[in-house]
Every structure is written in C-alpha cells, then in structure tokens.
Design an enzyme around this catalytic site. Structure first.
Site, PDB file in Angstrom:
ATOM      1  N   SER A 695       0.817  -0.785  -0.085  1.00 38.38           N
ATOM      2  CA  SER A 695      -0.202   0.042  -0.432  1.00 38.38           C
ATOM      3  C   SER A 695       1.197   1.153  -0.095  1.00 38.38           C
ATOM      4  O   SER A 695       0.230   2.305  -0.280  1.00 38.38           O
ATOM      5  CB  SER A 695      -0.843   0.116   1.631  1.00 38.38           C
ATOM      6  OG  SER A 695      -0.359  -0.089   2.253  1.00 38.38           O
ATOM      7  N   LYS A 738      -6.125   4.436   8.287  1.00 39.14           N
ATOM      8  CA  LYS A 738      -5.274   4.911   8.544  1.00 39.14           C
ATOM      9  C   LYS A 738      -5.958   6.524   8.128  1.00 39.14           C
ATOM     10  O   LYS A 738      -4.902   7.330   8.064  1.00 39.14           O
ATOM     11  CB  LYS A 738      -4.882   4.605   6.805  1.00 39.14           C
ATOM     12  CG  LYS A 738      -4.284   3.826   6.394  1.00 39.14           C
ATOM     13  CD  LYS A 738      -3.841   2.607   4.539  1.00 39.14           C
ATOM     14  CE  LYS A 738      -3.632   1.517   5.103  1.00 39.14           C
ATOM     15  NZ  LYS A 738      -2.952   1.124   3.324  1.00 39.14           N
TER      16      LYS A 738
END
Length: 822
Positions: A695, A738
């Site tokens: 990611s 996140k």
C-alpha cells in the site's frame, strides 16, 4: 544325580580295553535330553528298539556302552549325524519295566570318549571311539576355583529347596576336584547344549570356571525368584489383611446401620446417572461403565479412571439450556449501556435476536469473528451479548495453544487424561447454549503435538459441531446451540479453511471524539469507583481527557487510556489517604503534574515542504499510523539501497515505483544517464519495526520522483495506494484506520485510491469534516497534487555537475608551467 549305593554293582563290569591305537569298540545308546558325566550314576529311559538291543547285549556280555546325547530329542530313527561327537562310556545295571511300556536302566559314567567311526548299525549301532585323556595340569588356581565352587554350591543349595540334602552333603564332601566338577555338572538343571558343553570341556580349570559361572547365573535367577515370591507373598498378605479388615469394617458398619462405603458410592453414582436426565445413548454408556465399576474391587487402579469418566458424562450439560431473552429493545439497551458506538456489531446481534424470535427452531447459531486492534472491547462485548440474551458467558484463551489435545482432549488410555478445553468450559457453563468466547484465535501455534486450528474446524462449523467428538469422551456432543464468538487482532495468521467458517466483523479504532465519550461515560466513573473516589467530586475537563488521549496514549482502543486514567486516580487517592490538599478538577496542567511530560508529541513528521520526504499511511495492530519515507539520490552506479527492515512485498513495491519513474523519465525531464550515474537510497524510519505490504506504492514513487527532480513535496499531504508499472493506483485495505491516523497526526489532506471511496461510509462524519480527501486513479493525479513546480533555477545537481565540468575544462585550457615560451 542318582544315589551312589549301587556303585559296587557296577564295579563288576570292566571298561573297554583300547587297542594299540588307543581305540575302543562299543555299542551306542542314544540319550534323549540327557548327558551322563563320568563317575555319576544316572537313569536312562528308552523305547527305541535299537537302543534296547544295545543295552541287552551289554548286560549279557557284562560290557560297557557309549551314551551319547541326541542333538534333537524328537528324532526316532537316529543316525550317526544325529548324535554329538563326544559322549561317555557307561556301565549298565538291570532293566526295569515301567507301566507306560518304557524301559529304565541305571548307568554309571566311566570316562569321556570321542566317536571316530561307525562299525555296525544293525541290530544296534557299534562305533569306534577314542577315550579322552585330560591333561595332567596342577594349576595354582585349581584350589581357589574349588573353594569358589564350594561357596557357590552352598548358596545354590540354600536358594534351591528342590535339591535333596543328601546330594548337597555328598557334593560338599568330595575332595577330588575332577569328581567335584562332574558331580556339580550333573546336579545343575541346565539346558542340553549347556550340559554337552561342560562334557566337552577338556581341562579341569576351564570346567571349574564354567561351573562357577553357571552357578552364579543360577543363583542370580533364584535370588530374583525369591525376591519376586517375597513381594507376591507380601502383597497377598496385605490383600488378605485388607480383606479381613474390610470385612470387619463391613460388619461394624452393618451393626451401626451405615452400610458399605464403596456400595454407598456406587448407589450415589447410580442416582446421579438416573437423575441427570441424560440422552438414552449417554445414559446407557454411563450405566455400562457403572457395571464395570461394580465388578471391580475398591482398590483396583481402574476404579478412579472409570469414576472420573462417569463424573464427566454426568457433569456435562446435555439438554439443560438457558431461556433466551428475545426482547430487542432490552438487548439494545444493554449493549448501549456497556459499549459506546460499534453500530455494525450491535446491529448484527440485534438481527440475530430478531431471527431467533421469528424462526428459533430453524436457525443455526452463527460463528462470529471480532477483528480489531487491542482495547476496542471485543471480549467485553461478548459479555454484554450474553447479558442481553440472558445466557451464560464462558471464555477460553487460545493464545499460545500448540497441542491439539487442548481442544479435543486425551484418550482415556493416558494417565491423567481429561477432556479438551471446549468440554471443560461447557461443563463450567452448565448449559448447552452459552455465549462462548474463543479469545486470540490468531495466536494459535503449530508443533509436533498437532495443529489446534485444524481441531477447531469441527467446533466452528455449524454443519458439523452438533456431533463434536472429544477423544476423552468418545461420544458425540452437541455444540450447535452455542453462540461462538472468536476474537483476533489480525486475520492473516488464521488458516483459510478456518477463516471460511467465520463471519468476520471488523472493529475499527476509535476516533478522538469516541474516546472522549467513552472516557466520560465508562472509564472515568469506573476508575473513580474502583479507587474509592466516588464521593471526592473528582471531575476531568475536556482538555485533560484530550491530553490523555493524544499526548499520553497512541492506540486504536482505549486500554492504555483506561490505564492512564487509573494512574491519575491512584495519585489523587494517595493525596486523600495522606490527608494532603488536592484539586478536584483535573485540568491538562494537572495531568502533566501528575503523570509527567507527555509521552507522545505531535506525530507530524515534518511541517515544511521538502525534497524526497513523503508522508505515508499504514495499518498496524493498534489501528493505524503514519510513516515518513525518505529518498536520496547520491553519486554512484545506479544501485538501489533500501533500509528500515522491509519485507519482500515492500521491496517489490520499491522496485515497481523505481521502474515507473524510469519509464516516465522523459516526461519529467530526467536525463536517461541519471539512473546509471546516481544511487537511490530509500529509508523508512523506526527501522526496528518490520514493514510489509504494497500500500505504500504511490508514496514510494513520489519520494523517488521528488529526489530525482528535486521538486518539493507538500507536507500537508499523506497518501496510501498500490502502484503499477504503468502508473495505475490500486485499492488498499485498512482505509478507516489510516484516515483516522492521519487525523490524529494533524494532517489535513489525504490521497486515496478511487476504488476505496466506498470505504468512507465507515469513517465518522467528524473525521471527514476535518480532512480533505482526494481520490486518484493514476500517478499523474498524485504528482499534480503533491509535487510543487520544478525550481526555476533548475536542479542543483545539474548546476553542480556543470560547474565541475567547467572547472575541469579550465584546468585543461591553462598553459603548463613547463611549456616553452615563444
């Protein structure tokens, strides 16, 4: 060994006289399972016609015969090959007929002989033989060996009651060492091959040594036999004593009206089986084990094993269940009282209650899996669910379990065997439909004792767990009515087959607002009561709680926050106990005074736009976090250096990001030789922490591109997304964690893949209001948002290189000092 009273009768028979070659000719009498030694009288029993003919001929002629042992006592028609080569010349006495039609005759051994050849085979066998003359050796050890044999004979006689006393006395009176060796050899009960070996031993010392060794072995066997017999006798005596005392106790108890204790216990067990309301097959198994128990003596070792097994059969809940409270409003109230937020989980439980209410007989209990960071309330929510349903709550921690028997139990053949943890906990619950928490299912281990996760496949499968098989119980047990809830911090370690059976419900980390509400509603009141401060009028203002949340803890859950609140309460409790002044209102300044300097400062990695410095978003067990990626371009040979304990997938992402930048070098005005003339160093700080996953792809690409182009990166941007070689941005996981991590760190702009737009539904509105979220599909969009325009004066690296080239050229153009002047 026969009595020696008939020796005079044998003295009339003269031994065979050797010819000039030292050879004698005598008939042969085969001996079955018998060896005759010189100077010893032994009985010979035979039914063989040829042997009987040889005996009769010798008796008529008053001559000796040769007695030789058969190698195989079962041979009927013997040949010379069936006989041992060495036998004994013997004199015979009269024949005695026995009732079983066999013939007995006494034989007196004269000397050892060795058969040379056969002279005649019919009507009986006659052979030539040579008498064996023993060497006349007067060894110094002979006397010591004789003394040793005498000692061993005495010990042997003391231990062997079957040896007649007169034989022992005769042996002890023998003074001739040779006679002693033959007499003892005959007296010992030895296998045929051992007797034959003694007969064939030609020197006296060797024979005495062999006899001493055999006597020692026989004495060891007799001593062991005596020890065993003594132990057996002691056990028999003790058993008889116990039986006698037990019978006395039974009579006394009968007189007192108390009855037999063991029988009373049997009756109690029978009553327990009858009143336990067991299923028919289980009751039949229990009664069968009880019948075995009744047939055993009270002190038998298996009594305890069977008794324990029956206790488990009776103690397990087979049909008893709790009545479900299917009031949805009550369940909603209970869940809201115990936990703040968590709407998805609460909705799932309310749906379960609703379906139970509408179709209870047709519904199978779900297998839920609560996944989330530590401290978000996964286990405590299980308690609330049990309270809302009115069921028993039980819990088993699977962290560190490596033995399959922990789940399925041990078989009853093992000493101390017990059922596995599943049935042990079900017995503790007392009902067949509890709420069963399997904590830390992602922490199961595997070793040589088996795979516990494989054993859980049957437990956590609604299609199979109605007949769960435990190794100890050996009877199917119904687990289908149990509401199983498993908890985990991470799904990756869970095997695919097990994960397929679980309905995963994700617990995201709490926002600061949620932590504030949880602190006011749950944590602070609980800690004030736990520390005896409920009457002290202690209050926490909002800034103090926010300081505890942001400056003293950094987590997705509230476990450490609860610990810090308890820390504050302890210090105030001490002031109260010491009767010192205290401030009832807890402010941020008071928190700093009590707890010391903040543990976590502002997580913003950098506040200024910089070259090669990019903020990324990562998922962790604690919810989410930010990370800073640094990229530097150094003079070199085109190498790529990666530091920060990076996993294989992360390293592949770096390679992909670098390849993307190289493929678009012309679009970014990058000279093609830059990638051969400069090394790239990528570093992720906090190098002790392992980092893995794809990611960070777009973050890595921006860092590399910024370092090569020397374009600054906007510091207020954080990003996450996987990148391809062609610059496409792909979706990632853990978006909620996140985004919340970016908000905690004070970042205002977040870049996400366009495919993750659907994940915003899980993010609280107050968090979205504080952030500007941009969605991208390719790297060009990311570049346009986060990279500032190129420096107007060009790259510093290019200017430095041009200056170096100019200096080199000027040095070449300057005239040399040694040049000739015109």
């Amino acid at each position: 060994m026969a009595n020696q009273t008939g020796v005079n009768e044998f003295q009339k028979i003269v031994s065979a006289i050797p010819d000039k070659d030292g050879v004698i000719v005598c008939p042969v009498v085969p001996l079955r399972g018998l060896v005759i030694f010189p100077n010893v009288i032994s009985p010979i029993t035979t039914r063989n016609a040829r042997a009987m003919a040889a005996i009769q001929a010798a008796l008529v002629s008053r001559k000796t015969v040769i007695g030789v042992a058969l190698r195989d006592p079962n041979v009927t028609d013997f040949q010379i090959k069936d006989l041992y080569a060495i036998g004994t010349e013997v004199a015979l006495s009269r024949i005695i007929r026995t009732p079983d039609d066999s013939r007995n005759v006494l034989a007196h051994g004269r000397r050892r002989v060795e058969i040379i050849e056969v002279v005649q085979t019919e009507p009986y066998m006659i052979v030539k033989a040579r008498p064996i003359t023993e060497p006349d050796v007067d060894s110094e050890n002979t006397g010591e060996l004789v003394d040793r044999v005498f000692q061993l004979v005495q010990q042997y006689a003391d231990l062997n009651p079957t040896l007649p006393d007169d034989v022992v006395d005769h042996l002890l009176d023998v003074e001739d060492p040779e006679l002693l060796s033959d007499f003892v050899s005959s007296a010992l009960v030895l296998p045929l091959d051992e007797q034959q070996r003694l007969l064939e031993t030609r020197t006296l010392d060797e024979r005495l040594q062999e006899i001493a060794l055999l006597l020692s072995q026989e004495i060891s066997v007799l001593e062991l036999r005596d020890e065993i017999n003594n132990q057996v006798q002691q056990e028999m005596d003790r058993g008889q004593r116990e039986a006698y005392l037990r019978e006395q106790m039974r009579i006394i108890q009968t007189e007192l009206g108390e009855g037999d204790i063991f029988q009373q216990e049997i009756n109690e067990v029978r009553d327990q089986i009858v009143t336990a309301n067991l299923p028919p097959d289980i009751q039949e198994k229990a009664l069968k084990e009880l019948s075995r128990l009744m047939m055993m003596p009270p002190m038998a070792p298996e009594v305890g094993i069977i008794r324990t097994y029956i206790d488990w059969l009776v103690g397990l809940p087979w049909s008893k269940s709790s009545d479900d409270n299917l009031n949805i409003k009550n369940a909603q109230q209970v869940l809201d009282e115990d936990h703040y937020g968590l709407p998805k989980v609460k909705d799932r439980i309310l749906e379960y209650i609703a379906v139970r209410k509408m179709a209870s007989s047709k519904m199978k209990s779900p297998i839920l899996c609560f996944v989330g960071p530590p401290g978000v309330g996964k286990t405590s929510l299980g308690k609330s669910i049990a309270r809302a349903l009115g069921r028993e709550f039980i819990r088993v921690s699977l962290g560190g379990v490596r033995d399959e028997a922990e789940i399925r139990g041990h078989r009853r053949t093992y000493i101390g065997a017990l059922p596995g943890r599943i049935l042990q906990t079900m017995r503790r619950a007392g009902t067949i439909n509890p709420v069963f928490i399997l904590d830390e299912i992602d922490k199961l281990g595997v070793d040589f004792r088996g795979d516990p996760s494989s054993a859980l496949l049957e437990v956590l499968d609604p299609e199979q767990n109605n007949t769960f098989s435990d190794h100890y119980l050996e009877m199917p047990y119904d687990l289908s009515k149990v509401l199983f809830i498993t908890t985990a911090n991470d799904l990756d370690p869970i095997p695919d087959a097990l994960l397929d059976r679980l309905e995963v419900i994700e617990f995201s980390g709490y926002t600061d607002e949620e932590k504030l509400a949880i602190s006011r509603k749950f944590l602070i009141p609980t800690q004030l009561e736990a520390h005896g401060l409920q009457d002290a009028k202690i209050t926490f203002d909002t800034k103090a709680i926010r300081a505890l949340i942001r400056e003293y803890t950094y987590e997705g859950g509230v476990r450490n926050l609860n610990r810090e609140i308890a820390n504050v309460c302890r210090k105030i409790a001490r002031l109260l106990a010491e009767e010192k002044p205290y401030t009832p209102k807890i402010t941020r300044q008071k928190v700093v005074e009590l707890l010391g300097p903040p543990l976590f400062t502002n997580r913003m990695a950098h506040k200024e736009d910089s070259v090669g410095l990019v903020t990324g978003l990562v998922w962790t067990y604690d919810g989410g976090d930010i990370t800073v990626i640094e990229a530097s371009v150094l003079p070199g040979k085109g190498s790529l250096l990666m530091t920060g304990q990076l996993g294989e997938i992360m390293q592949e992402s770096i390679q992909t990001a670098l390849s993307f930048v190289r493929s678009r070098a012309r679009d970014f005005d990058l000279p093609s030789d830059d990638f051969e003339s400069y090394d790239v160093h990528l570093h992720l700080p906090e190098g002790a922490i392992p980092k893995e996953g794809p990611s960070a792809g777009i973050t890595l690409a921006i860092a590399i591109l910024s370092a090569f182009t020397e374009r600054k990166v906007r510091s207020q941007f954080a990003m996450t997304g996987e990148v391809t070689l062609r610059g496409k941005v792909l979706a990632v996981g853990g978006v909620k964690e996140k985004v919340l991590a970016a908000r905690r760190a004070g970042i205002t702009h977040v870049i996400l893949p366009a495919e993750n737009k659907k994940d915003l539904i899980d993010i609280p509105k107050e968090a979205l209001d504080d952030l500007h979220i941009s969605f991208v599909t390719d790297m060009q969009q990311v570049i346009d948002k986060v990279l500032l325009p190129p420096p107007p004066e060009g790259r510093k690296r290019d200017k430095d290189r041009l200056e170096e080239e100019k200096d080199e050229k000027d040095e070449k153009d300057e005239p040399s000092e040694t040049a000739v002047q015109p």
